[in-house]
Design a protein around this motif. Structure first.
Motif, mmCIF file in Angstrom:
data_model
loop_
_atom_site.group_PDB
_atom_site.id
_atom_site.type_symbol
_atom_site.label_atom_id
_atom_site.label_comp_id
_atom_site.label_asym_id
_atom_site.label_seq_id
_atom_site.Cartn_x
_atom_site.Cartn_y
_atom_site.Cartn_z
ATOM 1 N N VAL A 1 0.882 -1.172 0.000
ATOM 2 C CA VAL A 1 0.000 0.000 0.000
ATOM 3 C C VAL A 1 0.912 1.213 0.000
ATOM 4 N N MET B 1 0.425 4.651 -0.795
ATOM 5 C CA MET B 1 -0.067 5.984 -0.427
ATOM 6 C C MET B 1 0.701 7.092 -1.144
ATOM 7 N N HIS C 1 -1.886 6.651 -5.156
ATOM 8 C CA HIS C 1 -2.359 5.638 -4.202
ATOM 9 C C HIS C 1 -2.255 4.237 -4.817
ATOM 10 N N LEU D 1 -1.730 0.492 -5.300
ATOM 11 C CA LEU D 1 -1.825 -0.718 -4.493
ATOM 12 C C LEU D 1 -1.221 -1.840 -5.326
ATOM 13 N N ASN E 1 -14.059 8.044 3.892
ATOM 14 C CA ASN E 1 -13.924 6.629 3.552
ATOM 15 C C ASN E 1 -12.589 6.073 4.035
ATOM 16 N N GLU F 1 -9.946 4.853 2.598
ATOM 17 C CA GLU F 1 -8.722 5.337 1.960
ATOM 18 C C GLU F 1 -8.333 6.709 2.497
ATOM 19 N N GLN F 2 -9.330 7.576 2.738
ATOM 20 C CA GLN F 2 -9.045 8.891 3.316
ATOM 21 C C GLN F 2 -8.502 8.760 4.734
ATOM 22 N N ASN G 1 -11.333 -5.701 -0.021
ATOM 23 C CA ASN G 1 -10.818 -4.352 -0.242
ATOM 24 C C ASN G 1 -9.735 -4.077 0.796
ATOM 25 N N TYR H 1 -7.983 -1.368 1.630
ATOM 26 C CA TYR H 1 -8.141 -0.165 2.449
ATOM 27 C C TYR H 1 -9.196 -0.372 3.531
ATOM 28 N N SER H 2 -10.330 -0.938 3.156
ATOM 29 C CA SER H 2 -11.380 -1.202 4.141
ATOM 30 C C SER H 2 -10.902 -2.170 5.214
#
Length: 466
Positions: free
Chosen positions: A39, A41, A45, A47, A364, A366-367, A412, A414-415
């Motif tokens: 990840v 960032m 962003h 992945l 969300n 990712e934020q 997912n 990020y989640s």
């Protein structure tokens, strides 16, 4: 040697030539870390599935798929985590690290009562250079084991905070507290400012430490000392760290006695005329946010602390929408938030914005991760060095396990990080290219000794409050 080549079958000779050519072409690296996902960032962003990060010295020299990195680099050391992900180290933008030794000393109270009736008296009786040293060691141990690689601090005897931070191998933006009244390390504000300047001079060029003045807040500092803190920061090119609009009482008192909001007051005094890290920012109006944007001020959002003290909810979505950098902070850990687990605060930050805005799409996953990494780096003034996994940046990274029940299945990434993974899932931590946690154990700090000292100080603090 010629006889060796002449005696090889043609296919074997060709293979050896290709093999040698590969290693001659490969760049040297000290480490290659590989995992199921990387990840990054970065600006896109990215992945990366089956990804890897190459490190040379203090810096990242390559980020890509495992195959790409293996083709490009020959590493002295390798660590493969096939059931884990690699991400940037977490950046905690607001702490009082040494207060780990006051964890749980007073809970379920209003901020002013907590400060004036419990914390300030406990500090007056207990805070010494050694208290700060051991308290910071305890905090660093907790932070590193839960994935934090950089923290922004505000406390006393920050030279001891720096000592413990460097022992841990962590990175710190460390603010020496300035108050209008006597503090544990300074009898007067003038003494506090002098102590701060000496501290800054000592650590100004340190690779892991950014020293800073930290006037506590508008209600605990005189105007002249706030101006002096800004002047001192400008002299050495370091930020100012300060609490800002944490409570409704703070805002109402400023409006009643000064005729302006805390933000407007700091603006009028010139305190925001330079890099500033403002903690909390709960009670900001549109005019305040316009001022903060104009000055490039960074906000440290502390969701757990703000909830526990019933301080309110920071207007995070508005701030981010205006382009104001908002990082995450744990605050605490003595009553305002009793731990340093930034993974937990990522989750809380996202959930808190959803429930208060009535919008489940607000903030969300990712934020939230960005706030704990690259945006937090912006708040700390370190975005060119850390916060994302990119070639040329400092090698600050963590691995998170994906092989536990709460991590499966995975749809997912990020989640999963924000809503499922925990600080206890951190397996490895690297800061400035050096491993400081391996397989969930600290490589730099003596956990057994630190916990024994914490118990010893707990007994002493409890006795002092009787």
């Amino acid at each position: 040697m010629r006889r060796f080549w002449n005696n090889l079958p043609l296919p074997s000779a060709a293979f050896c030539l290709l093999f040698c050519a590969f290693w001659l072409r490969a760049e040297p690296a000290d480490w290659i870390y590989s995992a199921r996902y990387v990840v990054t960032m970065d600006a896109q962003h990215r992945l990366i599935d089956d990804g890897a990060v190459a490190i040379r010295g203090e810096s990242i020299v390559g980020v890509g798929t495992r195959a790409e990195i293996n083709r490009q680099f020959q590493a002295a050391h390798r660590l493969d985590r096939p059931e884990a992900l690699i991400m940037p180290g977490l950046i905690n933008t607001h702490t009082h690290a040494a207060m780990s030794l006051l964890r749980g000393v007073a809970d379920d109270l209003r901020l002013q009562d907590w400060l004036e009736k419990y914390i300030f008296p406990a500090e007056a009786k207990n805070v010494t250079p050694d208290f700060v040293l051991w308290g910071t060691r305890l905090a660093c141990l907790e932070m590193m084991l839960s994935g934090t690689t950089t923290f922004v601090d505000m406390y006393y005897f920050e030279g001891r905070v720096a000592q413990a931070t460097k022992e841990a191998g962590m990175r710190g933006v460390l603010g020496e507290t300035i108050l209008r009244f006597k503090s544990p390390d300074s009898p007067t504000p003038k003494d506090a400012l002098q102590y701060t300047e000496t501290f800054i001079q000592q650590y100004k060029n340190d690779p892991l430490i950014v020293p800073a003045p930290a006037p506590h807040a508008i209600f605990t500092n005189e105007d002249g000392d706030l101006r002096a803190a800004r002047k001192l920061a400008d002299k050495y090119g370091v930020p100012v760290i300060i609490h800002l609009s944490e409570t409704k009482v703070e805002n109402e008192d400023a409006l009643r006695t000064r005729g302006m909001s805390p933000t407007r007051l700091l603006d009028t005094l010139g305190v925001l005329d330079g890099p500033t890290i403002a903690a909390h920012g709960v009670w900001l109006d549109d005019a305040d946010m316009k001022i903060l944007k104009a000055h490039g001020t960074g906000i440290a959002h502390c969701p757990s602390s703000n909830m526990k003290l019933a301080s309110g909810v920071a207007p995070v979505m508005k701030l981010l929408g205006l382009g104001i950098p908002v990082g995450l902070g744990t605050d605490g850990p003595a009553g305002s938030n009793n731990d340093f687990d930034l993974m937990e605060d990522m989750n809380l930050a996202a959930d808190l914005q959803k429930v208060t805005t009535g919008d489940p799409t607000a903030l969300n996953a990712e934020q939230a991760i960005a706030m704990a990494t690259i945006v937090g780096a912006r708040v700390a003034g370190l975005e060119k060095q850390i916060g994302s996994l990119e070639t040329g940046k400092r090698a600050d990274l963590v691995t998170l396990r994906l092989d536990r029940p709460h991590a499966a299945p995975l749809y997912n990434v990020y989640s999963q990080i924000v809503y499922a993974l925990k600080g206890s899932d951190v397996e490895d931590v690297v800061v400035n290219g050096k491993p400081i946690v391996r397989a969930g154990r600290s490589l730099t700090l003596d956990e057994k000794l630190i916990l024994a000292k914490a118990k010893e100080y707990g007994t002493k603090v409890a006795a002092s409050l009787k």
